[in-house]
Design a protein around this motif. Sequence first.
Motif, PDB file in Angstrom:
ATOM      1  N   UNK A   2       0.824  -1.207   0.000  1.00 38.75           N
ATOM      2  CA  UNK A   2       0.000   0.000   0.000  1.00 38.75           C
ATOM      3  C   UNK A   2       0.859   1.258   0.000  1.00 38.75           C
ATOM      4  N   UNK A   3       1.882   1.281   0.842  1.00 39.11           N
ATOM      5  CA  UNK A   3       2.730   2.470   0.952  1.00 39.11           C
ATOM      6  C   UNK A   3       3.482   2.722  -0.348  1.00 39.11           C
ATOM      7  N   UNK A   4       4.111   1.684  -0.887  1.00 43.74           N
ATOM      8  CA  UNK A   4       4.866   1.878  -2.117  1.00 43.74           C
ATOM      9  C   UNK A   4       3.951   2.157  -3.309  1.00 43.74           C
ATOM     10  N   UNK A  26       4.158   5.455  -5.671  1.00 46.18           N
ATOM     11  CA  UNK A  26       4.179   5.401  -7.133  1.00 46.18           C
ATOM     12  C   UNK A  26       3.067   6.255  -7.729  1.00 46.18           C
ATOM     13  N   UNK A  27       1.881   6.211  -7.124  1.00 43.84           N
ATOM     14  CA  UNK A  27       0.754   6.984  -7.631  1.00 43.84           C
ATOM     15  C   UNK A  27       1.032   8.489  -7.556  1.00 43.84           C
ATOM     16  N   UNK A  28       1.541   8.948  -6.408  1.00 43.51           N
ATOM     17  CA  UNK A  28       1.848  10.374  -6.252  1.00 43.51           C
ATOM     18  C   UNK A  28       2.941  10.788  -7.229  1.00 43.51           C
ATOM     19  N   UNK A  75       9.245  15.987  -4.950  1.00 46.36           N
ATOM     20  CA  UNK A  75       8.152  15.087  -4.560  1.00 46.36           C
ATOM     21  C   UNK A  75       8.616  13.636  -4.482  1.00 46.36           C
ATOM     22  N   UNK A  76       9.136  13.122  -5.591  1.00 50.16           N
ATOM     23  CA  UNK A  76       9.378  11.679  -5.664  1.00 50.16           C
ATOM     24  C   UNK A  76      10.500  11.242  -4.734  1.00 50.16           C
TER      25      UNK A  76
END
Length: 454
Positions: free
Chosen positions: A22-24, A28-30, A361-362
């Motif tokens: 879920x976290x990763x 990835x989505x953000x 961000x990333x």
Amino acid sequence: MTDIHEGAGRRTLPGSQMTGLLIWGLVALIGVVALAVAWQFVEPAPPTQVRLATGAPGGAYERVGSRYRSWFAEKGMGLEPVVTAGSMENWDLVLAGEVDAALVQGGTAPPEAGVQLEAVASIAFEPLFLFYRRDRTGAAGGDGAVDRLEALAGMRIAIGAEGSGTRSLVKTLVAEIGLDERLADTGTELLSLGGAAAVEALRAGTIDAAAFVMAPEAPLVRQLLASEGVGLVDLSQARSFARRLPYLSFVTLYEGVADPGLNLPPDDLRMVAPATYIVVRRDTHRSVVQLLIEAAQRDQTIHLVGTGTEFPSLDYTDIPVGEDARYFFERGPNWLHRHLPFWAASLLDRVAILIIPLLTVIIPLFRIAPAALQWSVRRRIFRWYRQIRVIDEEIVQRRVPRARLEGDLALLERLDQDVSATEVPLSYMEEFYNLRLHIAYMRQRVKDALAEAE
């Protein structure tokens, strides 16, 4: 109390693996969203083909287009010179979006040009040549020499084709001396004829004079300078015209500069010269502007009038110079374009904006994700410890009913089963086994409390 005992009956999800996904997945989505937003600000790829409006065949504008085409080809971009009647037609073409750029003559800009277009750089002086037939003028001294524009009154004068800058300039000068209102009275005819056709007509004697705005090294100029019976006006009014019309400069065509072998012209001649400059549409890709600037700066053409060092220049334009043109003119190509092929440098230039979400961000998300995963695992362990602490507090009170103690014992057994069934990263195994030891310890305490209750 009730919520704790009821919650203990729910089986804990296989924690670390699911939470990690879920976290990763969220990271990835953000990251994808940030890159998608940044991509909206990435400028389009440079065009593969550029159209440049030049001028009539055999003129200086056409030769400029040919030289620039070679430079564009070296950089992997096509340049198509578009033959036109001259500056006025060039303005129309670039305003209509039929060409990407155009060579134009100073002083010919239409009113709307400053809104839709911007200048790139001026590249040369193009003097006004006023040739005439010596046998058609009765100049003082009988030698047929002419040094004033009024001396051409009563002649048939070719002033350039419709749409040419030459035609516009001659009409302006004729108006300056008031001859425009006396054309019919003086018998003066202004003919729409230019280029090679005007040269042939003048040499054949079917016209009396012809005007050309072009570079002194143009073949047509040398051809007329060498023609018998054809003279060139030594314009004594050149300084006053240049003072009254800001887009004109006073220049001198020195003796022999056009052809030293034939000593053409045979004397120094005073002339006026507008500047030729490049214009583009405001939405023209900045890479096109960059290549136009580089082509102008690398053009090795010798300027036969002026000081020879004025061009290329950001001066001598009718409309403002664009910001991109000023940047490339003053600073030159950036590090990427100096060391990489043009296509590669342009690609990196465009996607450089994607570094912003990458850095802001990333990368921070990738640094935060492990900490978030660690917090998630510890949170689950702490939740189990909270349940153990409640049971411990009940035992300390020593007034817990037997039924409650039996429920605590059953709860601890379920906790032990849930903990045993939970996947925990190796880095948390110490805390995991400490938890199981503490559960076993509390089970033993509850059993002791049950024994005391009996």
